[in-house]
Write a protein that holds these residues in place. Structure first.
Motif, PDB file in Angstrom:
ATOM      1  N   ASN A  94     -10.686  -6.488 -13.845  1.00  0.00           N
ATOM      2  CA  ASN A  94     -11.937  -7.124 -13.411  1.00  0.00           C
ATOM      3  C   ASN A  94     -11.689  -8.436 -12.671  1.00  0.00           C
ATOM      4  OD1 ASN A  94     -13.668  -5.119 -14.583  1.00  0.00           O
ATOM      5  ND2 ASN A  94     -13.259  -6.036 -16.596  1.00  0.00           N
ATOM      6  N   GLY A  95     -10.603  -8.454 -11.914  1.00  0.00           N
ATOM      7  CA  GLY A  95     -10.315  -9.613 -11.088  1.00  0.00           C
ATOM      8  C   GLY A  95      -9.586 -10.732 -11.790  1.00  0.00           C
ATOM      9  N   GLN A  96      -9.173 -10.523 -13.034  1.00  0.00           N
ATOM     10  CA  GLN A  96      -8.491 -11.587 -13.766  1.00  0.00           C
ATOM     11  C   GLN A  96      -7.082 -11.846 -13.243  1.00  0.00           C
ATOM     12  OE1 GLN A  96      -8.949 -11.577 -18.196  1.00  0.00           O
ATOM     13  NE2 GLN A  96     -10.022  -9.646 -17.834  1.00  0.00           N
ATOM     14  N   ALA A  97      -6.453 -10.827 -12.662  1.00  0.00           N
ATOM     15  CA  ALA A  97      -5.062 -10.960 -12.214  1.00  0.00           C
ATOM     16  C   ALA A  97      -4.897 -10.400 -10.810  1.00  0.00           C
ATOM     17  CB  ALA A  97      -4.127 -10.224 -13.171  1.00  0.00           C
ATOM     18  N   HIS A  98      -3.945 -10.966 -10.076  1.00  0.00           N
ATOM     19  CA  HIS A  98      -3.532 -10.393  -8.804  1.00  0.00           C
ATOM     20  C   HIS A  98      -2.594  -9.224  -9.087  1.00  0.00           C
ATOM     21  CE1 HIS A  98      -4.954 -13.616  -5.953  1.00  0.00           C
ATOM     22  NE2 HIS A  98      -5.170 -14.171  -7.139  1.00  0.00           N
ATOM     23  N   ASP A  99      -2.580  -8.263  -8.163  1.00  0.00           N
ATOM     24  CA  ASP A  99      -1.942  -6.988  -8.464  1.00  0.00           C
ATOM     25  C   ASP A  99      -1.256  -6.427  -7.225  1.00  0.00           C
ATOM     26  OD1 ASP A  99      -1.668  -4.494 -10.143  1.00  0.00           O
ATOM     27  OD2 ASP A  99      -2.927  -3.684  -8.560  1.00  0.00           O
ATOM     28  N   LEU A 100      -0.146  -5.723  -7.425  1.00  0.00           N
ATOM     29  CA  LEU A 100       0.521  -4.948  -6.386  1.00  0.00           C
ATOM     30  C   LEU A 100       0.707  -3.525  -6.892  1.00  0.00           C
ATOM     31  CD1 LEU A 100       3.442  -7.347  -5.327  1.00  0.00           C
ATOM     32  CD2 LEU A 100       1.519  -6.689  -3.874  1.00  0.00           C
ATOM     33  N   PHE A 101       0.545  -2.562  -6.003  1.00  0.00           N
ATOM     34  CA  PHE A 101       0.874  -1.185  -6.358  1.00  0.00           C
ATOM     35  C   PHE A 101       1.282  -0.449  -5.095  1.00  0.00           C
ATOM     36  CE2 PHE A 101      -3.569  -0.879  -5.136  1.00  0.00           C
ATOM     37  CZ  PHE A 101      -3.665   0.339  -4.478  1.00  0.00           C
ATOM     38  N   GLY A 102       1.923   0.699  -5.259  1.00  0.00           N
ATOM     39  CA  GLY A 102       2.354   1.459  -4.095  1.00  0.00           C
ATOM     40  C   GLY A 102       3.215   2.631  -4.489  1.00  0.00           C
ATOM     41  N   ARG A 103       3.949   3.153  -3.492  1.00  0.00           N
ATOM     42  CA  ARG A 103       4.734   4.362  -3.746  1.00  0.00           C
ATOM     43  C   ARG A 103       5.901   4.438  -2.769  1.00  0.00           C
ATOM     44  NH1 ARG A 103       1.603  10.028  -3.494  1.00  0.00           N
ATOM     45  NH2 ARG A 103       1.138   9.190  -1.421  1.00  0.00           N
ATOM     46  N   LEU A 104       7.010   5.011  -3.234  1.00  0.00           N
ATOM     47  CA  LEU A 104       8.188   5.266  -2.407  1.00  0.00           C
ATOM     48  C   LEU A 104       8.333   6.771  -2.226  1.00  0.00           C
ATOM     49  CD1 LEU A 104      10.807   4.229  -1.007  1.00  0.00           C
ATOM     50  CD2 LEU A 104      11.943   4.456  -3.228  1.00  0.00           C
ATOM     51  N   THR A 105       8.418   7.215  -0.963  1.00  0.00           N
ATOM     52  CA  THR A 105       8.595   8.634  -0.673  1.00  0.00           C
ATOM     53  C   THR A 105       9.728   8.822   0.320  1.00  0.00           C
ATOM     54  OG1 THR A 105       6.982   8.603   1.143  1.00  0.00           O
ATOM     55  CG2 THR A 105       6.158   9.158  -1.061  1.00  0.00           C
ATOM     56  N   TYR A 106      10.319  10.004   0.280  1.00  0.00           N
ATOM     57  CA  TYR A 106      11.342  10.378   1.257  1.00  0.00           C
ATOM     58  C   TYR A 106      11.072  11.810   1.685  1.00  0.00           C
ATOM     59  CZ  TYR A 106      15.866  11.402   3.381  1.00  0.00           C
ATOM     60  OH  TYR A 106      16.855  11.773   4.261  1.00  0.00           O
ATOM     61  N   LEU A 107      10.841  11.999   2.969  1.00  0.00           N
ATOM     62  CA  LEU A 107      10.470  13.305   3.515  1.00  0.00           C
ATOM     63  C   LEU A 107       9.286  13.885   2.742  1.00  0.00           C
ATOM     64  CD1 LEU A 107      14.015  14.838   4.158  1.00  0.00           C
ATOM     65  CD2 LEU A 107      12.558  13.543   5.736  1.00  0.00           C
ATOM     66  N   ASP A 108       8.318  13.023   2.464  1.00  0.00           N
ATOM     67  CA  ASP A 108       7.063  13.356   1.778  1.00  0.00           C
ATOM     68  C   ASP A 108       7.233  13.672   0.297  1.00  0.00           C
ATOM     69  OD1 ASP A 108       5.556  13.021   4.125  1.00  0.00           O
ATOM     70  OD2 ASP A 108       5.925  15.090   4.748  1.00  0.00           O
ATOM     71  N   ASN A 109       8.428  13.508  -0.247  1.00  0.00           N
ATOM     72  CA  ASN A 109       8.650  13.705  -1.680  1.00  0.00           C
ATOM     73  C   ASN A 109       8.700  12.352  -2.385  1.00  0.00           C
ATOM     74  OD1 ASN A 109       9.091  16.640  -1.770  1.00  0.00           O
ATOM     75  ND2 ASN A 109      10.935  16.188  -0.584  1.00  0.00           N
ATOM     76  N   PRO A 110       8.057  12.212  -3.548  1.00  0.00           N
ATOM     77  CA  PRO A 110       8.159  10.949  -4.286  1.00  0.00           C
ATOM     78  C   PRO A 110       9.596  10.704  -4.743  1.00  0.00           C
ATOM     79  CG  PRO A 110       7.103  12.635  -5.633  1.00  0.00           C
ATOM     80  CD  PRO A 110       7.223  13.207  -4.253  1.00  0.00           C
ATOM     81  N   VAL A 111       9.974   9.440  -4.797  1.00  0.00           N
ATOM     82  CA  VAL A 111      11.318   9.050  -5.229  1.00  0.00           C
ATOM     83  C   VAL A 111      11.227   8.477  -6.639  1.00  0.00           C
ATOM     84  CG1 VAL A 111      13.295   7.554  -4.782  1.00  0.00           C
ATOM     85  CG2 VAL A 111      12.045   8.586  -2.859  1.00  0.00           C
ATOM     86  N   TYR A 112      11.935   9.087  -7.580  1.00  0.00           N
ATOM     87  CA  TYR A 112      11.920   8.605  -8.961  1.00  0.00           C
ATOM     88  C   TYR A 112      13.114   9.188  -9.709  1.00  0.00           C
ATOM     89  CZ  TYR A 112       9.939  13.243  -9.903  1.00  0.00           C
ATOM     90  OH  TYR A 112       9.736  14.596  -9.971  1.00  0.00           O
ATOM     91  N   GLY A 113      13.410   8.586 -10.847  1.00  0.00           N
ATOM     92  CA  GLY A 113      14.483   9.067 -11.697  1.00  0.00           C
ATOM     93  C   GLY A 113      13.941   9.646 -12.985  1.00  0.00           C
TER      94      GLY A 113
END
Length: 305
Positions: free
Chosen positions: A158-177
């Motif tokens: 509700n606006g109490q904190a500043h925030d970052l979000f997003g995603r990493l992809t490679y050739l349209d596939n998500p990158v994760y372990g």
């Protein structure tokens, strides 16, 4: 908030730290020679055997390089580096961050060397150990497009904190372990950490390291909100309060998936949320929609709105 990692993932492309006099050459057969000095010595490192990246898999290993630190003696029983013929031509590929050297190999693929500082202390705290200011040297080899790092500024709770979000992809596939170590960093070759820096924040003028966190399993996304905190990785814990580190600008640096180049996103920060501002409310609604596309099914991040 998000789970933080106190040390970088051991990426396959890591070469060394605090290297100087760095040079890159590639032979007609596609083997790279990385020459540099570190700790008072000159190194002639041969690199080969990997290109690009595979999508996350628990049954197929991620690509990784083969290294010969002997300059060829270990693998060929001769000092290959002494007679190494460079066939790499002028680099004409995508723009790279932190690049020390890059070139185009005879087969049309690209090689690059990048160096940056992943070990800086969190929460804008001044470095107090030599390791924390080390510049880590990475080598990469790829064809085609690079991975894509998308990030958004937002407000949370509700606006109490500043925030970052997003995603990493490679050739349209998500990158994760598939695993996270006790320090919060990925513990397999598929996982990647992201390193968040904040500019002109409560920590002081200029760029400061805020934290490092891991991309979420399954989605390749991340979420992070800025709060005052007591960071257990810093001296004096728990009596070491640090202010919220939201700043005028942010940048996020990421080790590329597989053996692809490292990436960076940079964007402007936001003012404090005004619930009486129609523009702020509408912006927040739009960002909530994007957030849920990336992280709506994530058990942790879906609670961070």
């Amino acid at each position: 908030m998000a789970v933080t990692c106190s040390s970088p993932a051991q990426a396959s492309e890591r070469v060394d730290v605090n290297a100087s006099g760095v040079r890159l050459a590639v032979s007609a057969s596609g083997r790279a020679l990385v020459t540099y000095r570190a700790r008072g010595r000159t190194f002639h490192l041969l690199v080969w055997g990997a290109v690009n990246a595979r999508p996350p898999s628990q049954t197929v290993r991620q690509v990784h390089f083969r290294f010969d630190w002997s300059g060829g003696w270990k693998t060929s029983h001769r000092l290959v580096w002494k007679h190494f013929k460079n066939r790499c031509t002028k680099y004409d590929g995508p723009e790279l961050v932190y690049a020390l050297a890059a070139c185009k190999a005879p087969d049309g693929s690209y090689w690059a060397l990048q160096a940056w500082q992943p070990y800086l202390p969190h929460r804008g705290y001044p470095p107090w150990l030599p390791r924390e200011t080390e510049w880590e040297l990475h080598v990469s080899h790829w064809t085609g497009p690079l991975a894509k790092l998308g990030a958004y500024t937002d407000w949370a709770f509700n606006g109490q904190a500043h925030d970052l979000f997003g995603r990493l992809t490679y050739l349209d596939n998500p990158v994760y372990g598939f695993g996270i170590g006790k320090d919060g960093a990925p513990n397999d070759r598929y996982g990647r950490s992201l390193y968040i820096d904040t500019f002109d924040s409560a920590y002081g003028p200029g760029w400061k390291r805020e934290t490092s966190i891991s991309f979420r399993r399954g989605s390749g996304a991340f979420c992070y909100s800025f709060w005052p905190t007591h960071d257990k990785t810093l001296p004096g814990y728990p009596n070491n309060p640090r202010p919220a580190g939201n700043g005028k600008r942010y940048r996020i640096t990421v080790e590329g998936p597989g053996v692809t180049p490292d990436l960076q996103w940079e964007g402007a920060g936001l003012h404090d949320f005004n619930p009486n501002s129609r523009a702020d409310v509408e912006y927040e609604q739009r960002m909530d929609s994007v957030f849920m596309q990336f992280l709506g099914n994530d058990k942790f991040c879906s609670t961070q709105r």
